[in-house]
Design a protein around this motif. Structure first.
Motif, short mmCIF file in Angstrom:
data_model
loop_
_atom_site.label_atom_id
_atom_site.label_comp_id
_atom_site.label_asym_id
_atom_site.label_seq_id
_atom_site.Cartn_x
_atom_site.Cartn_y
_atom_site.Cartn_z
N ALA A 323 0.83 -1.21 0.00
CA ALA A 323 0.00 0.00 0.00
C ALA A 323 0.87 1.25 0.00
N TYR A 324 1.93 1.23 0.81
CA TYR A 324 2.83 2.38 0.97
C TYR A 324 3.60 2.64 -0.32
N THR A 325 4.11 1.58 -0.92
CA THR A 325 5.02 1.73 -2.06
C THR A 325 4.28 1.97 -3.38
N PHE A 326 3.19 1.24 -3.62
CA PHE A 326 2.58 1.25 -4.94
C PHE A 326 1.25 2.00 -5.02
N LEU A 327 0.61 2.23 -3.86
CA LEU A 327 -0.67 2.95 -3.87
C LEU A 327 -0.55 4.30 -3.18
#
Length: 870
Positions: A323-327
């Motif tokens: 969630a942190y990296t890609f969204l």
């Protein structure tokens, strides 16, 4: 059909075939040392396959919550990447325990799939075990011939041991299996090439949905196969895959099992699903992982740093990282999915719905903690200065300490034009796994039968000793220590369960002249196992099983007290209070419960008073055995989330209007036996979970006596003042005042020494050098002196030696200008000087300290200091 309709259709179909619908076992396994989580539908029935429990229903159907993230069955790294692997999934299963076998299992599976669910027959393939010469196992011709009645031979695939011989582990029940695969490719693709060659070839559109396992053998430790007492059927159909097939979707994630979660993520993140592969994977990971996280927490396992708690923490962190990296979800978000998920399973697995607020708070706290760790890890990565290739050990540190998956480290590295030493990372990871395996390795031998045709019976509710025989035993080696596990025909020994520790005691020979110590008692798949360091000399014949009565009584005091405590907590804090864990032994009790704030001292006093009031009332135990489960629930009994209850339960009541719980543990005959209840601690365990620790009986009496003795001694030391607290406060105030006066005196002395030190300045190459010893009583005084000199002398290089509390200490101060111009570094200098006093230290370039063992070396250190200016 909706997912709920598909699930219900399965259950009703097998109910019509004479199967009893049973509830899913908890996803967290509590009485099987070989498993942390339920990873297959058969786990809860293992004792039935082995003939170690009485069969109530010869035919059973269920949907079982399963989790596969560790050990042999590990799908974690595929989850979210492909279209059909999951961490938590439902396993639809129909079971026969010594009743029907291959003929009925195959016919009914074909009927359900083709006539009820109406899957086109020409899209189905089946596989049959081809046999294995090394194992001495023939081809499963019986299953092959049965399938020929339904399927053309060109749609029957012969499978090897890997694909068509099912085993749950290195040992245990196993047998040949027959899988059913569905070719979900388009009509054009199916016409272009046959699906038979794609069966078990990891094709994303040719997938296994059902496995009929024919349990015939027990795999022993030496690898040999022993026929089971009876033949059984164990089937498992992946619910999520079945829904995908029936809803004609290309991915499990496109069905109504996952889409409500994915659409919620898409809406909140502002990123459309189905546009970019990387963001799609992230959404799938989150949708899958929140299911596993939520159900494990609802079943009573909180995230932690070891065992099952670590596994669920790892899954949660993997979801947060995606969630942190890609969204670009930098704030806690995963917890918001819990209410969405709970609503989906309302009426199916109600334990999550009833605990959704609690589960959400636990997930939120974990997210907040990990996002903080993640930010720290990213800072650590940004400061990395090791060349163009990220060292494998550093990558492993990010993985192990900060929760970074290797793909995240690799991604960040590529963004900076760097690469990662993957081989070094894999080596470090494997070394850690080997250490972990070595630390937890248990070598378990096969059971050796002593008396066949015996069933084990627990008589410990009524007896503290009984005559018995040894049914079987085995040798177990853990951490180099050998022990024996013994199963008895009758036993009064309570096996560790429900938070209550196992009984200890003795197994005496019939003459009562010789015995072996029973050091612990545990439960394994319903079997009561007694631990001993040695075996009786003669294993046959009669024995006496005798528990340690004193230990049992103290344990019963604490166990019954937890029931009274639970009821008192609900009365004072509210009905939201539910047990989240407990430990009951002879020394104390520990009770974890759901509550969202610290319990105040006033509330603790009220709770304590209620429990002691019930103890003084000497309420008689009301014990009801073999009560129908639903009847017990309807009567208002308290049942615990995460426990697997049978059709008949035991109800423990202390006052019908106060405490009434389902419980298998041992208890006092009347509450007066508890004596006295005293809370010793209240603390936080996790978000929404508090812990109370308490003592009872003799232990509480001895603690109260010790505290009275302590107060008596303190009174004596204070000359028996009328007001003890005021007298003590006066002493504390006087002591504080004296400390301040001493500190003031020491500071004044330190400042006065400044003038003396300045007279000792040697100017060497424009450096004002001072190196000497001083007599000051504290390290703070030395620091005050050092900074006083630094404030009045430019270009200062100062070295001070002192003996504080009998130990040598060195302080080095270097003017900031000298750090820049001359390259002097106080930290490096003090480390070198500390060698003279057999010590070490460090600090900043302009200020550093060191301590040591040899005060005689101070003179050499002072003399050596000048050398740094040459």
């Amino acid at each position: 059909m909706t997912a709920k309709e598909i699930r219900q259709t399965f259950l009703e179909f097998f109910k019509s075939k004479g199967h009893q619908i049973v509830a899913s076992a908890p996803i967290v396994v509590k009485n099987d040392p070989t498993l942390m989580f339920t990873n297959a539908g058969m786990n809860q029935f293992k004792d039935l396959f082995l003939g170690e429990a009485t069969i109530k229903y010869p035919r059973v159907v269920d949907t079982q919550r399963c989790l596969r993230v560790s050990g042999k069955h590990n799908d974690l790294e595929e989850v979210g990447i492909d279209t059909y692997h999951h961490t938590m999934f439902e396993m639809l299963g129909n079971w026969s325990f010594g009743d029907y076998f291959k003929k009925e299992a195959i016919a009914w599976s074909w009927e359900l799939l083709t006539e009820v669910y109406q899957i086109p027959k020409d899209q189905l393939y089946v596989s049959v075990f081809e046999g294995d010469e090394k194992e001495g196992l023939p081809k499963d011709q019986e299953a092959y011939d049965i399938w020929k009645q339904f399927v053309p031979e060109e749609r029957i695939v012969l499978g090897n041991k890997k694909d068509n011989f099912w085993e749950m582990g290195d040992t245990g029940p196993c047998g040949p299996c027959s899988e059913i695969h569905v070719d979900c490719r388009s009509a054009e693709e199916r016409a272009d090439s046959k699906g038979k060659s794609l069966v078990n070839a990891d094709h994303p559109q040719v997938i296994e949905i059902w496995n009929n396992v024919f349990m015939q053998f027990n795999r022993l430790k030496d690898g040999s196969l022993k026929p089971l007492p009876a033949k059984h059927v164990d089937t498992g159909m992946g619910f999520e895959r079945l829904v995908r097939v029936l809803q004609t979707k290309a991915s499990n994630y496109d069905t109504d099992v996952f889409q409500p979660l994915i659409q919620f993520i898409s809406e909140k993140s502002g990123i459309a699903y189905g546009k970019e592969e990387q963001t799609d994977i992230a959404m799938r990971v989150m949708a899958d992982h929140i299911r596993a996280i939520s159900f494990v927490i609802a079943d009573g396992q909180l995230p932690s740093n070891n065992k099952a708690g670590y596994v669920i923490r790892r899954i949660l962190r993997r979801a947060v990282r995606y969630a942190y990296t890609f969204l670009n979800l930098k704030e806690p978000f995963l917890n918001q999915l819990v209410p969405v998920l709970a609503e989906q399973f309302n009426g199916v697995f109600d334990e999550l719905y009833h605990q959704k607020d609690f589960v959400q708070k636990v997930v939120l706290e974990e997210e907040v903690s990990f996002l903080r760790t993640l930010a720290t890890g990213i800072q650590r990565f940004e400061k990395y200065d090791g060349g163009k290739v990220i060292d494998g050990n550093f990558a492993f540190e990010l993985y192990d300490t900060f929760g970074f998956p290797i793909d995240l480290t690799d991604l960040m590295a590529r963004e900076k034009g760097l690469s990662v030493d993957m081989e070094g990372f894999k080596k470090a990871l494997e070394e850690q796994k080997n250490r972990s395996r070595a630390a937890t390795a248990i070598d378990t031998g096969d059971w050796v039968l002593v008396n066949e045709d015996r069933e084990s019976e627990f008589v410990g509710y009524d007896l503290t000793e009984c005559e018995t025989e040894i049914i079987k035993y085995r040798k177990v080696t853990a951490k180099g220590k050998e022990q024996y596990q013994i199963v008895l025909s009758q036993t009064p020994f309570y096996a560790e369960s429900g938070g209550q520790v196992g009984d200890t005691g003795r197994l005496e020979d019939h003459s009562r002249q010789f015995w072996v110590e029973i050091t612990d008692t545990k439960k394994e798949n319903g079997l009561i196992v007694h631990f001993a360091d040695t075996l009786p000399a003669d294993l046959e014949g009669k024995f006496w099983a005798v528990i340690d009565e004193d230990k049992r009584k103290e344990t019963e005091n604490n166990h019954s007290a937890t029931h009274l405590l639970h009821a008192a907590l609900k009365q004072i804090l509210g009905q939201h209070v539910n047990q989240k864990g407990s430990l009951v032994n002879a020394d104390n009790l520990r009770f974890d419960f759901s509550h969202f704030s610290k319990v105040t001292d006033e509330e603790l006093n009220q709770i304590e008073d209620i429990v002691n009031e019930k103890i003084r009332a000497n309420i008689l135990l009301k014990e009801q055995r073999n009560v129908p489960y639903q009847e017990a629930i309807d009567s208002g009994v308290t049942a615990l989330f995460g426990e697997k209850y049978g059709d008949f339960v035991r109800v423990i009541t202390f006052d019908d209007h106060f405490s009434k719980e389902l419980c298998g543990g041992t208890h006092v005959k009347a509450t007066g036996q508890i004596g006295f209840f005293k809370i010793t601690a209240e603390s936080a365990v996790a978000a929404g979970v508090r812990r109370i620790e308490a003592i009872t009986g003799e232990k509480s009496a001895s603690v109260i006596r010790a505290n009275f003795d302590l107060v008596k001694q303190l009174n004596h030391l204070l000359n028996n003042p009328k007001d003890f607290v005021s007298a003590l406060n006066k002493i504390i105030e006087d002591n504080s005042s004296l400390k301040k006066e001493i500190e003031k005196s020491v500071t004044e002395k330190a400042v006065a020494l400044r003038a003396d030190l300045e007279k000792q300045i040697q100017n060497i190459d424009d450096v004002n050098f001072i190196a000497t010893t001083v007599e000051l009583p504290t390290a703070d005084a030395v620091k005050t002196l050092a900074y006083a000199v630094k404030g009045s002398v430019q270009n200062l290089f100062l070295v001070l030696g002192a003996v504080i509390d009998g130990k040598p200490q060195l302080t080095v101060v270097v003017d900031e200008e000298l750090v820049k111009v001359k390259g002097l570094n106080a930290g490096q200098i003090v480390r070198e000087l500390a060698k003279e006093i057999q010590g070490g230290g460090g600090g900043q370039p302009f200020y550093a300290t060191a301590g040591g063992k040899d005060a005689a070396g101070l003179a050499n250190a002072i003399e050596k200091a000048k050398g740094f200016l040459k």
